[in-house]
Design an enzyme around this catalytic site. Structure first.
Site, mmCIF file in Angstrom:
data_model
loop_
_atom_site.group_PDB
_atom_site.id
_atom_site.type_symbol
_atom_site.label_atom_id
_atom_site.label_comp_id
_atom_site.label_asym_id
_atom_site.label_seq_id
_atom_site.Cartn_x
_atom_site.Cartn_y
_atom_site.Cartn_z
ATOM 1 N N HIS A 166 -10.836 -19.039 -19.767
ATOM 2 C CA HIS A 166 -11.196 -18.381 -18.500
ATOM 3 C C HIS A 166 -12.270 -18.846 -17.768
ATOM 4 C CE1 HIS A 166 -12.780 -14.487 -16.607
ATOM 5 N NE2 HIS A 166 -13.901 -15.014 -16.777
ATOM 6 N N GLU A 167 -13.205 -19.702 -18.481
ATOM 7 C CA GLU A 167 -14.394 -20.564 -17.963
ATOM 8 C C GLU A 167 -13.798 -21.681 -17.092
ATOM 9 O OE1 GLU A 167 -17.049 -19.089 -17.165
ATOM 10 O OE2 GLU A 167 -16.438 -17.320 -18.675
ATOM 11 N N HIS A 170 -12.582 -21.048 -13.823
ATOM 12 C CA HIS A 170 -13.891 -21.232 -12.802
ATOM 13 C C HIS A 170 -14.017 -22.578 -12.419
ATOM 14 C CE1 HIS A 170 -14.235 -16.992 -12.929
ATOM 15 N NE2 HIS A 170 -14.762 -16.670 -14.178
ATOM 16 N N GLU A 243 -12.553 -12.633 -11.316
ATOM 17 C CA GLU A 243 -12.685 -12.428 -12.803
ATOM 18 C C GLU A 243 -11.195 -11.958 -12.860
ATOM 19 O OE1 GLU A 243 -15.058 -13.018 -15.059
ATOM 20 O OE2 GLU A 243 -16.064 -13.998 -13.332
#
Length: 636
Positions: A166-167, A170, A243
């Site tokens: 997930h990170e 980004h 998100e």
């Protein structure tokens, strides 16, 4: 949405952020002017005096906001590391006995290899029992990934992998750049509230004559909270949709939904949740966190509701199930390592084999462009193989401060002995004979025969240690790298591009905010640079002039089908690229997508790409900030 579309969207969001900031500033200025007008109206001031005072208050308010934003932006020039340190992060050592930290490093290394980006620096928020994480920085070159101690202890490997993926979403999609700019911008509109609160704290118990100042401070604080209102709205509006995209990207990357869903369930089920103890700092970076770190709801929530995020991964999940998990974990808190043992992660796993160094594969330009910064299940499998086959000795050298420079220089040695001798002299002249001898030893012992698919990942793993060196040493290192490339003008395109990539990453890590920008140039504005790049790639991969011409035309037809741009061999070879990189890197995101397709068409004009050519393609794409996963597909 692919990488290039996401980049274009992020650029539009940057413009939207400027507009929202302007609206917030206008609201604050109007509120301050209204307060000033009420004061002066009651004081029977003349109309001219009131107008002068309103101009004065407007200018002062704008000045405070502007200076506040500039100050905060200046404090963030260090990039992701400054955010991690602000939050109390402790750097994860490259080697250590803490199994939680070793597991974290292994997971991040695999995902970095699969993503085609440099290994980020790792931090742990040691005093945070909550389950949370964030990625921060202006670009992959200065990125850090920070996780809480609670995440390390409560999450099993699959769940930790989901959070890290997930990170990485980004990092790959440019969200970090917008996030860190958002911190600087929003600080300015909070300045009046901060100043008012400080004056009130200092003025308590003082002379009654200070009453007017305290009233003014109270007004400033109240008006300043208009800025807080707008700031929270802006963060919520920018953050929530990204998100959701990051959750979707993490699932695509890790091949399964259970890991990410499990991490979200534990946030909702364990007592500590995701809320951080340092609420003031958490408020400022709330839009960067994996989970809600503050507890704001409704319009101000920076994340979608927790159950909604879980249901996107597991449609049948309900609030009642989360409640049952919460009761279970309240009595018996989960342990990530114990769950790993139950899932079988502690045993030795036989890595899948690498393809032969001479193997070829079939690629298509559109498929390659679609893979940029969008690693999938196969990419993770390939990353497993690559990570497992990097020799343990080389992996250890990549994590040691004194050996990382000779190791990276060793990757740049030419195949010709005469050139190697001259390159060794260049190293000796700049960094000393000891470094030159060690670099040459590593080249002869390990690197000359290293599988071509392992060279870029090895450089990626070494980068976090390299960027810890003092700036003067890094300047000398870059000078040495370029001297090795230009030793006699006879250098392979891969060596040249690897040197260029090292230069780009080091420069961006030294001055991260300076290089944080989205490109805006059109393809028509860089026609000559495109022709140069494709010509050099074509002549580098084809000894026969006619074959090089066909390869070049395959690329040109992809990027500029309506333009008459004949093939012209560049007599100085790869050195012709020196003036082309900056204009090409300044292309707008969707234009870069077409350029990546053109480069792929040039390299694979015959429908087959060797492992060495695939790594060359990855190197060029990384230099243009289009990270490409390993292309170790099925043989053609």
């Amino acid at each position: 949405m692919n990488f290039f579309e996401h980049q274009a969207t992020a650029r539009r969001h940057s413009f939207r952020l400027v507009l929202l900031f302007a609206v917030a500033v206008a609201g604050i200025v109007l509120a301050v002017d209204a307060a000033a007008w009420l004061v002066f109206a009651n004081a029977d001031a003349l109309p001219g005096e009131t107008a002068t005072m309103l101009v004065f208050t407007t200018l002062v308010t704008l000045g405070i906001i502007g200076l506040g934003s500039l100050y905060r932006v200046a404090t963030l020039r260090g990039g992701g590391e400054s955010i991690a340190l602000q939050m109390g992060g402790v750097a994860v050592p490259e080697q250590g006995n803490d199994f939680h930290l070793r597991r974290l490093r292994n997971v991040v290394e695999e995902i970095a290899i699969a993503s085609g980006v440099p290994m980020p620096r790792l931090y742990v928020l040691e005093h945070e029992a909550a389950i949370n994480a964030f990625a921060a920085g202006y670009s992959p070159s200065d990125a850090v990934v920070a996780v809480t101690r609670g995440a390390l202890e409560r999450l099993n490997r699959d769940e930790l992998q989901g959070v890290i993926a997930h990170e990485f979403s980004h990092i790959l999609n440019g969200d970090m750049r917008l996030n860190i700019r958002l911190i600087g911008v929003l600080f300015g509109i909070l300045m009046l509230a901060i100043i008012g609160r400080k004056v009130l704290e200092l003025g308590r118990g003082r002379d009654r004559n200070a009453g007017a100042i305290l009233v003014a401070a109270l007004i400033a604080m109240v008006v300043g909270y208009i800025g807080l209102f707008f700031g929270r709205l802006i963060k919520a509006g920018v953050s929530r949709s990204r998100e959701r995209l990051a959750d979707a990207s993490a699932v695509q990357f890790t091949r399964q939904t259970s890991g990410l869903a499990g991490a979200l369930k534990k946030i909702g089920g364990v007592d500590a949740g995701s809320k951080l103890s340092h609420r003031g700092d958490a408020e400022e970076i709330s839009h960067m966190l994996f989970g809600d770190g503050v507890g704001l709801r409704s319009w101000f929530a920076t994340h979608p509701p927790l159950v909604e995020r879980i249901q996107a991964l597991e449609p049948g999940f309900s609030d009642e199930q989360l409640l049952r998990l919460s009761l279970q974990w309240h009595a018996n808190p989960p342990s990530g390592l114990e769950e790993d043992a139950q899932l079988g992660f502690t045993g030795a796993v036989v890595p899948p084999p690498l393809p032969a160094a001479t193997a070829e594969q079939a690629v298509t330009p559109a498929a390659v462009a679609a893979q940029v910064a969008q690693p999938g299940a196969d990419d993770y499998r390939r990353a497993d193989a690559i990570a497992a086959h990097i020799p343990a000795d080389l992996r250890a050298l990549a994590t040691q401060r004194e050996s990382v420079v000779p190791l990276l220089l060793g990757l740049l040695f030419d195949a010709q002995p005469a050139v190697v001798d001259k390159q060794g002299d260049e190293i000796s002249a700049r960094m000393g004979k000891t470094v030159a001898l060690e670099a040459r030893r590593l080249h002869q012992q390990f690197l000359a025969t290293l599988h071509p698919a392992l060279r870029l990942p090895l450089a990626s793993l070494a980068f976090p240690v390299l960027r810890l060196r003092p700036r003067p040493e890094l300047d000398v290192f870059l000078d040495t790298v370029n001297a090795m490339v230009y030793t006699d003008g006879i250098v392979s395109l891969f060596e040249y591009c690897l040197a260029r990539l090292l230069t780009v990453h080091v420069r961006e890590s030294l001055d991260p905010s300076r290089y944080a920008r989205f490109g805006r140039r059109k393809l028509s504005e860089v026609r000559s640079e495109i022709a140069t790049l494709l010509a050099v790639v074509a002549q580098s991969g084809n000894a026969d002039a006619d074959a090089a011409r066909k390869a070049y035309l395959a690329g040109i037809q992809r990027v500029m089908p309506d333009q008459a741009m004949p093939y012209l061999a560049r007599p100085n070879g790869v050195l012709a690229l020196d003036d082309a990189w900056m204009p090409l890197d300044a292309l707008e995101p969707l234009a870069k997508e077409v350029l990546v397709e053109a480069i792929t068409a040039t390299i694979g004009h015959d429908g087959r790409v060797s492992i060495a050519e695939a790594e060359l393609l990855r190197t060029i794409c990384s230099t243009l900030h289009c990270p490409l996963p390993p292309l170790l597909g099925k043989a053609a």
